[in-house]
Design a protein around this motif. Structure first.
Motif, PDB file in Angstrom:
ATOM      1  N   MET A 293       0.829  -1.214   0.000  1.00 22.83           N
ATOM      2  CA  MET A 293       0.000   0.000   0.000  1.00 22.83           C
ATOM      3  C   MET A 293       0.857   1.256   0.000  1.00 22.83           C
ATOM      4  N   TYR A 294       1.871   1.261   0.868  1.00 22.53           N
ATOM      5  CA  TYR A 294       2.680   2.475   0.997  1.00 22.53           C
ATOM      6  C   TYR A 294       3.464   2.754  -0.280  1.00 22.53           C
ATOM      7  N   LEU A 295       4.070   1.731  -0.848  1.00 18.97           N
ATOM      8  CA  LEU A 295       4.868   1.938  -2.051  1.00 18.97           C
ATOM      9  C   LEU A 295       4.010   2.425  -3.210  1.00 18.97           C
ATOM     10  N   LEU A 296       2.848   1.823  -3.397  1.00 23.69           N
ATOM     11  CA  LEU A 296       1.951   2.268  -4.458  1.00 23.69           C
ATOM     12  C   LEU A 296       1.444   3.681  -4.181  1.00 23.69           C
ATOM     13  N   GLY A 297       0.989   3.893  -2.951  1.00 27.18           N
ATOM     14  CA  GLY A 297       0.394   5.178  -2.601  1.00 27.18           C
ATOM     15  C   GLY A 297       1.378   6.320  -2.656  1.00 27.18           C
ATOM     16  N   PHE A 298       2.561   6.126  -2.094  1.00 27.53           N
ATOM     17  CA  PHE A 298       3.558   7.192  -2.103  1.00 27.53           C
ATOM     18  C   PHE A 298       3.978   7.541  -3.523  1.00 27.53           C
ATOM     19  N   SER A 299       4.151   6.529  -4.356  1.00 28.20           N
ATOM     20  CA  SER A 299       4.551   6.777  -5.739  1.00 28.20           C
ATOM     21  C   SER A 299       3.528   7.642  -6.466  1.00 28.20           C
ATOM     22  N   VAL A 300       2.251   7.317  -6.276  1.00 36.67           N
ATOM     23  CA  VAL A 300       1.187   8.071  -6.956  1.00 36.67           C
ATOM     24  C   VAL A 300       1.152   9.513  -6.473  1.00 36.67           C
ATOM     25  N   ILE A 301       1.136   9.711  -5.170  1.00 38.67           N
ATOM     26  CA  ILE A 301       0.962  11.059  -4.643  1.00 38.67           C
ATOM     27  C   ILE A 301       2.188  11.932  -4.904  1.00 38.67           C
ATOM     28  N   PHE A 302       3.381  11.329  -4.909  1.00 37.17           N
ATOM     29  CA  PHE A 302       4.585  12.101  -5.174  1.00 37.17           C
ATOM     30  C   PHE A 302       4.642  12.525  -6.640  1.00 37.17           C
ATOM     31  N   LEU A 303       4.264  11.627  -7.542  1.00 37.64           N
ATOM     32  CA  LEU A 303       4.247  11.973  -8.963  1.00 37.64           C
ATOM     33  C   LEU A 303       3.227  13.066  -9.256  1.00 37.64           C
ATOM     34  N   VAL A 304       2.051  12.968  -8.648  1.00 36.57           N
ATOM     35  CA  VAL A 304       1.032  13.999  -8.861  1.00 36.57           C
ATOM     36  C   VAL A 304       1.528  15.349  -8.350  1.00 36.57           C
ATOM     37  N   SER A 305       2.254  15.339  -7.243  1.00 37.43           N
ATOM     38  CA  SER A 305       2.835  16.578  -6.725  1.00 37.43           C
ATOM     39  C   SER A 305       3.810  17.186  -7.732  1.00 37.43           C
ATOM     40  N   LEU A 306       4.611  16.342  -8.353  1.00 34.42           N
ATOM     41  CA  LEU A 306       5.550  16.827  -9.366  1.00 34.42           C
ATOM     42  C   LEU A 306       4.807  17.458 -10.541  1.00 34.42           C
ATOM     43  N   ALA A 307       3.651  16.902 -10.894  1.00 34.21           N
ATOM     44  CA  ALA A 307       2.853  17.492 -11.973  1.00 34.21           C
ATOM     45  C   ALA A 307       2.398  18.899 -11.592  1.00 34.21           C
ATOM     46  N   GLY A 308       1.985  19.083 -10.328  1.00 36.98           N
ATOM     47  CA  GLY A 308       1.573  20.407  -9.868  1.00 36.98           C
ATOM     48  C   GLY A 308       2.720  21.401  -9.856  1.00 36.98           C
ATOM     49  N   ILE A 309       3.905  20.953  -9.433  1.00 35.40           N
ATOM     50  CA  ILE A 309       5.086  21.818  -9.413  1.00 35.40           C
ATOM     51  C   ILE A 309       5.488  22.205 -10.835  1.00 35.40           C
ATOM     52  N   ALA A 310       5.437  21.227 -11.767  1.00 35.35           N
ATOM     53  CA  ALA A 310       5.749  21.517 -13.169  1.00 35.35           C
ATOM     54  C   ALA A 310       4.758  22.514 -13.747  1.00 35.35           C
TER      55      ALA A 310
END
Length: 527
Positions: A293-310
């Motif tokens: 759960m953590y590996l899947l969840g962290f990967s998704v939320i961190f990538l989405v954050s990068l999209a917002g920063i970009a």
């Protein structure tokens, strides 16, 4: 309207409807509807947990937050939804599993009623709070689908909200938890795939991480050139892990109270999440499930954050404009539009069109779970368990369908009047959840000394203090010039009242009491 996008949209809904139909065929009892009778397998449970917390907030709100504050809220990515479901399964799901098996628990209200020997009062209080908080959370999901519909499909925000509500209500009313678990399994896979495919390309087209970070560092000057204040939307702190303590939202103290208490602990004990912990089949799932759960969840939320920063960097460079949505005469530019907007600008059309079902999957995988939870609070916990009404069989299906319809449709009105940042609505709901449920659940599992009245006091004081704090101070409370998130007073009140009432009650019960006859005898003897 984009014909290709609409075709994908319609195809997605048809596939989900078919999956939900076969899930509905397994619903035979109330327990099937509420908790799939505790028969979910490993991957179905893991993806149910991921889909239940990675929602419109995760795909829209997190990107909007990253657009607003940059790296200054990195805490949210580490100690956010992924931490909540993983750690919650370890400390709550593991302890509850044998209780669930022995006492046939299907909701968190069942646990509270059993633990505190309170079949009516505490169940009703918990069910009402759960229904209210889940309802608020639900509104945020409709908001996200409205945004996606406006940007990707080109249909009005309000129409997207209404369509989403009708679709989810239709399959939840018939299929309950089985339909929700099966559709969430498919939706979670689609959500993970969509994020993993789209975000790396967005970062690449934005110039790569190094270029994005250099733009963030130059943000004050870039904004000044655009005619904006040089610190508009925390521009000075976008490259920092957090802002100084006296800065709201991005400051480190605000981070600790919002992303250290409200978000992770609120999600951990959110009724729709804890109820998930009563649906899996084997206790062994608590061994490796949390890590997955953590590996899947962290990967998704961190990538989405990068999209917002970009998106923030691209906006500063003039490569994108955040669109305006109008409600009557009022126009609002939303940072929550960041992810779909930057995807529209940087992705090839075929991949951009994948973003629609990705966001739909994130939204609907949480929306259906919230509706099941809210409806179960009313039909199962209050009507059936607290008041003893016979709502089995066909009567349950009819009553539950009415409740699901009322919950799903009435929430549309509030979704049509959203806040500018979706995250604030979700965080307020999580604040109520943590301050009502965290200590009654955790203390109940790990401290034998907590009493029925202590649990009641914890829930009621947490609810009232939180509501009063938000009503008087809004989302930010200033203490000696330092801003903290308004969850803090209710969190302290919930803990202190639960512990103090329990300790006082235990001491009163433990105090030796002489019998009336002995007292009278001593008085007669002149002693």
């Amino acid at each position: 309207m984009n014909p290709a996008a609409f075709t994908i949209f319609a195809s997605y809904l048809i596939v989900i409807a078919v999956i939900a139909y076969f899930g509905a065929k397994k619903v035979k009892t109330v327990e099937d509807f509420v908790a799939a009778s505790g028969q979910l397998g490993f991957w179905t449970y893991v993806l149910l947990m991921v889909g239940s917390v990675f929602s419109g907030m995760s795909l829209i709100g997190v990107a909007g937050l990253a657009f607003t504050t940059g790296w200054a809220n990195v805490w949210e990515r580490i100690f956010g939804p992924a931490f909540a479901i993983a750690f919650g399964t370890i400390i709550i799901g593991y302890k509850m599993f044998p209780l669930k098996e022995k006492h046939k628990l299907v909701t968190i209200q069942d646990y509270l009623a059993f633990r505190y020997g309170d079949a009516k009062a505490i169940r009703i209080i918990a069910a009402i709070v759960s229904a209210i908080t889940s309802y608020i959370y639900l509104i945020g999901q409709y908001t996200a689908i409205g945004i996606a519909s406006e940007v990707i499909l080109g249909i009005p925000y309000w129409l997207g909200v209404i369509m989403a509500a009708l679709i989810v209500v239709a399959y939840v009313s018939s299929g309950g938890m089985f339909s929700t678990a099966w559709t969430t399994f498919a939706q979670s896979l689609l959500m993970i795939l969509g994020v993993f495919l789209t975000v790396p390309l967005i970062i690449s087209h934005a110039g790569g991480i190094e270029h994005v970070n250099s733009v963030l560092a130059s943000m004050p000057e870039l904004q000044k050139a655009k005619g904006l204040d040089e610190n508009f939307m925390f521009a000075k702190y976008l490259n920092d892990p957090f802002a100084p303590a006296n800065v709201p939202l991005a400051g480190w103290v605000y981070n600790l109270t919002l992303f250290g208490i409200a978000v992770p602990l609120g999600l951990m004990v959110a009724p729709h999440v804890v109820n998930n912990m009563l649906t899996f089949k084997k206790k062994e799932y608590t061994r490796w499930g949390p890590l997955v759960m953590y590996l899947l969840g962290f990967s998704v939320i961190f990538l989405v954050s990068l999209a917002g920063i970009a998106a923030r960097a691209a906006w500063a460079e003039g490569r994108i404009e955040i669109p305006e949505i109008k409600f009557g005469e009022v126009g609002v530019k939303w940072s929550d539009m960041a992810y779909p907007t930057v995807a529209s600008a940087f992705l090839p059309e075929w991949l951009f069109l994948l973003l629609l079902p990705t966001i739909l999957a994130g939204v609907m995988s949480t929306t259906d779970r919230l509706i099941v939870t809210t409806a179960s609070n009313i039909t199962y916990d209050i009507l059936a368990k607290a008041f003893g009404l016979n709502v089995n069989g066909r009567k349950f299906k009819v009553i539950n369908a009415i409740v699901v319809f009322a919950v799903g449709i009435s929430s549309i009105y509030f979704a049509l009047h959203p806040q500018q940042l979706l995250a604030w609505l979700i965080w307020a709901s999580l604040s109520l959840m943590v301050n009502c449920f965290f200590f009654p659940i955790i203390l109940g599992l790990y401290w034998s000394g907590v009493t029925k009245n202590g649990a009641r006091a914890s829930m009621i004081s947490g609810l009232l203090i939180t509501l009063l704090t938000f009503a008087i101070h809004g989302k930010t409370l200033w203490i000696f010039g330092i801003p903290v998130y308004s969850v803090l007073p209710g969190f302290i009140a919930s803990f202190l009242s639960g512990v103090l009432v329990s300790v006082i009650e235990k001491r009163v019960v433990a105090r030796p009491v002489e019998s009336p006859s002995l007292i009278r005898g001593r008085m007669a003897g002149g002693q």
